[in-house]
Design an enzyme around this catalytic site. Structure first.
Site, PDB file in Angstrom:
ATOM      1  N   ASP A 436      -0.407  -2.746   7.851  1.00 24.41           N
ATOM      2  CA  ASP A 436      -1.295  -1.689   7.375  1.00 24.41           C
ATOM      3  C   ASP A 436      -2.710  -1.926   7.907  1.00 24.41           C
ATOM      4  O   ASP A 436      -3.386  -2.886   7.505  1.00 24.41           O
ATOM      5  CB  ASP A 436      -1.322  -1.657   5.852  1.00 24.41           C
ATOM      6  CG  ASP A 436       0.040  -1.332   5.256  1.00 24.41           C
ATOM      7  OD1 ASP A 436       0.777  -0.569   5.891  1.00 24.41           O
ATOM      8  OD2 ASP A 436       0.358  -1.850   4.165  1.00 24.41           O
ATOM      9  N   HIS A 450       2.608  -7.128   6.311  1.00 26.11           N
ATOM     10  CA  HIS A 450       3.838  -7.257   5.527  1.00 26.11           C
ATOM     11  C   HIS A 450       4.919  -7.842   6.435  1.00 26.11           C
ATOM     12  O   HIS A 450       5.672  -7.091   7.062  1.00 26.11           O
ATOM     13  CB  HIS A 450       4.316  -5.896   5.020  1.00 26.11           C
ATOM     14  CG  HIS A 450       3.411  -5.222   4.031  1.00 26.11           C
ATOM     15  ND1 HIS A 450       3.529  -5.386   2.672  1.00 26.11           N
ATOM     16  CD2 HIS A 450       2.382  -4.364   4.224  1.00 26.11           C
ATOM     17  CE1 HIS A 450       2.624  -4.653   2.058  1.00 26.11           C
ATOM     18  NE2 HIS A 450       1.903  -4.016   2.979  1.00 26.11           N
TER      19      HIS A 450
END
Length: 675
Positions: A436, A450
């Site tokens: 992100d 992630h």
């Protein structure tokens, strides 16, 4: 205009090159701009060892009768410097080539009739090429030397030639119909010459004013140094050094540095350069470089298939603006996403494409990614997100009955392991690594890696593998769903980012955000050790705020930062269990798809971004619960949507490239157009 085709001097190739260069002059003339051209090749190929290197690499082909003389003909043609060489071409190539073809043909029948003797004669004829071709090449070289066409000791003083041309243009303004303003241009090897001359002369005033209005460089050569080359490149360094030793007499590290505009710029400094001249650097590359800046690159945007209206299991790419609120802005340099449309659509998600049938794969290890954003119309509970995911390049076309592929926005996956659109089994999902870059509204923002244990999209089955359960299964799955987020508000810097001029970064104004993926050794092969964030607003570079949480230090994401943050907040460290930044770096090296979106959140009301989360936790009793100033109750979409029908987000001027290359004055953008 300093024109240059590196290897083309006099003779046949020089004639071709000169006509090619004339096209630039005609382009200026058609626009009514006076142009003085100088054709300055740095070194003819005949005065280098490049042909000898090429012949050595092609030596296995000398065994093939006929073909070997075609290679030799190509070799001699490249070496031609005058009409006299046509005689050498005739004597060394044409006549021997005909003889070779005749001999090979005549041996065909004896080879069949004479048995072993015929085979021996044919093999001997093939082996003879290993001797004949180099001998004839050397004979041509000797002939050129005896004719006085080669001077291996002389290198042109190209800077002197440019100076003489500039002086002539200054003295002949009336003849040229010029108003006296000069722009120095150069392309290819001429770009190298022009950049060196510009760095030397830009700061020198002429009649009380700047000598050049601007310096424009096109696809030039700006850094000859090889001492820092790593990986496979270091094995090519001797060849590179040999060639530029021949071309520019740059046969040592010191001389290569002195002939490198980048090295000179590093000594002078960007400020001195910008004060002296306006520089425009255009480079036919897909990535930005500190030497060459950025070049506009066309790309497309395709809407995610989950947003499309479906009829007879066929999807259509039409109606983005009216139906989905997706519109091109800034002449294709960006996109505006409306939160809602009159037809009832809410939010959108799109992917950057490379042609109609594939997504563009960004490989960002040891690189940086930069874009401009405007989020001042995004209130609490809304999220304008820019992120990378390890989707299949073709959108999974041909897998599991998927006949649409990237052209129609299929193949989505992320670290939350979402259900596919037509999947009826609630215990199935599809997982992949997610990075992100920007999740934000005007009150809070975060960037988050992630990592997953997956390579590419991977289907999951069941609560544990997919991480769907409520009894700790979330931290048993294939992906780190929490990630290691850096939200400055959550990290205690509550006045860093927000709505108004009192904040260091004012979300009411457009801003530029730079995300850098730093490796441990500064190479593309190194391990990812840091994800760094910079902001630029009103021409000022703003470093990310440092953590103010006890025992958690730093302003960037590192494994040390993540480990300390998880401990301080009492969160399970799934990030480190799945490999941390090293694992994330491996995915960045493989390549990821860029997604841009706008959305709201029925499940958590976006509290994980801008309010208190997890729900029910007391922010005064547990660090890390407070992520922003919003009230999640008011961010329920049933409350949010009627009040924010006119919300939107803008993403534009996307660029990517070497560290510290994308936010300089010469940077330009990736053009993204909704298909």
């Amino acid at each position: 205009m300093v024109c240059g085709l590196l290897w083309l001097g006099e003779g046949l190739l020089g004639f071709i090159g000169l006509n090619f260069n004339d096209a630039f002059g005609y382009a200026f003339a058609r626009q009514g701009v006076p142009c003085v051209q100088i054709h300055t090749p740095q070194r003819h190929i005949a005065n280098t060892r490049v042909m000898e290197l090429a012949l050595a690499l092609c030596s296995p082909l000398y065994l093939v009768p006929g073909l070997r003389f075609l290679l030799l003909a190509s070799d001699i043609s490249m070496l031609l410097t005058s009409k006299k060489d046509l005689v050498l071409l005739l004597l060394a190539v044409v006549i021997p080539g005909i003889m070779d073809a005749v001999l090979a043909t005549s041996l065909a029948v004896p080879m069949l009739l004479l048995g072993p003797l015929g085979w021996f004669m044919s093999i001997a004829n093939m082996a003879a090429g290993l001797v004949i071709v180099p001998l004839l090449h050397c004979a041509v070289r000797l002939g050129q030397y005896l004719l006085g066409e080669l001077d291996f000791d002389r290198h042109r003083n190209y800077l002197h030639e440019v100076e003489a041309t500039v002086a002539w243009a200054e003295e002949n303004q009336s003849l040229l119909g010029s108003d006296g303003r000069l722009v120095l241009c150069g392309y290819s090897s001429g770009g190298h010459v022009a950049s060196l001359y510009g760095l030397e002369q830009c700061a020198v005033p002429k009649n009380g004013k700047r000598r050049f209005e601007a310096v424009v460089l096109v696809s030039g050569i700006y850094d000859l140094r090889t001492d820092s080359w790593q990986g496979v490149k270091r094995f090519l360094a001797p060849i590179h050094n040999m060639l530029y030793g021949d071309i520019l007499a740059a046969d040592s590290d010191e001389k290569r540095a002195n002939a490198s505009p980048v090295a000179i710029l590093q000594k002078k400094g960007q400020a001195e350069l910008d004060a002296a001249c306006t520089w425009w650097v255009l480079n036919a590359k897909k990535e930005c470089t500190k030497a060459g800046g950025c070049q506009d690159e066309k790309a497309g945007l395709v809407l995610d298939s989950n947003w499309r209206w479906v009829h007879n299991v066929r999807v259509t790419a039409k109606g983005y603006k009216k139906t989905y609120g997706v519109r091109e802005i800034d002449d294709g340099r960006g996109v505006k996403l409306d939160f809602m449309t009159q037809g009832g659509n809410v939010g959108s998600r799109l992917y950057v494409t490379d042609g109609e049938e594939s997504y563009k794969m960004f490989k960002l290890l040891n690189r940086e990614f930069t874009l401009d954003v405007d989020v001042h119309k995004l209130n609490c509970g809304m999220n304008g997100a820019v992120y990378f995911i390890e989707m299949d390049k073709d959108g999974g076309k041909g897998k599991d009955g998927n006949l649409a592929g990237a052209k129609f926005g299929t193949g989505y996956c992320d670290a939350q392991c979402p259900h596919e659109k037509f999947e009826t089994n609630a215990s199935r999902g599809i997982c992949c690594v997610e990075m992100d870059i920007w999740e934000a509204n005007k009150h809070a923002t975060a960037f988050t890696p992630h990592p997953c244990s997956t390579v590419g999209p991977q289907k999951c089955m069941g609560d544990i593998e997919c991480g769907y359960g409520e009894n700790g299964e979330r931290w048993m799955g294939l992906c780190d769903k929490d990630g290691c987020d850096l939200n400055t508000y959550r990290m205690g810097a509550k006045t860093f980012y927000g709505n108004g001029s009192s904040f260091a970064v004012d979300s009411n104004e457009p801003l530029t955000l730079v995300t850098q993926f730093i490796t441990h050794d500064g190479t593309d092969e190194g391990n990812l050790t840091e994800i760094r964030r910079l902001y630029i607003q009103h021409g000022k570079v703003i470093a990310n705020a440092a953590s103010r949480i006890p025992n958690v230090t730093g302003s960037a994401i590192t494994d040390g930062f993540c480990n300390a943050q998880k401990k301080a907040f009492g969160d399970y460290d799934h990030h480190q269990k799945l490999g941390g930044l090293v694992s994330m770096g491996e995915t960045l090296k493989r390549g990821m798809v860029l997604s841009v979106s706008i959305w709201d959140d029925y499940a958590t009301h976006m509290a994980w971004l801008d309010a208190s989360f997890p729900p029910g936790e007391n922010a005064s009793e547990r660090l890390g619960v407070l992520r922003g100033p919003c009230n999640a109750t008011l961010s329920n979409p049933t409350v949010l949507r009627p009040k924010n029908k006119n919300g939107w987000v803008k993403y534009y001027n996307i660029r990517y490239g070497e560290i510290d290359s994308t936010y300089s004055a010469s940077g330009s953008a990736l053009q993204i157009r909704p298909d």
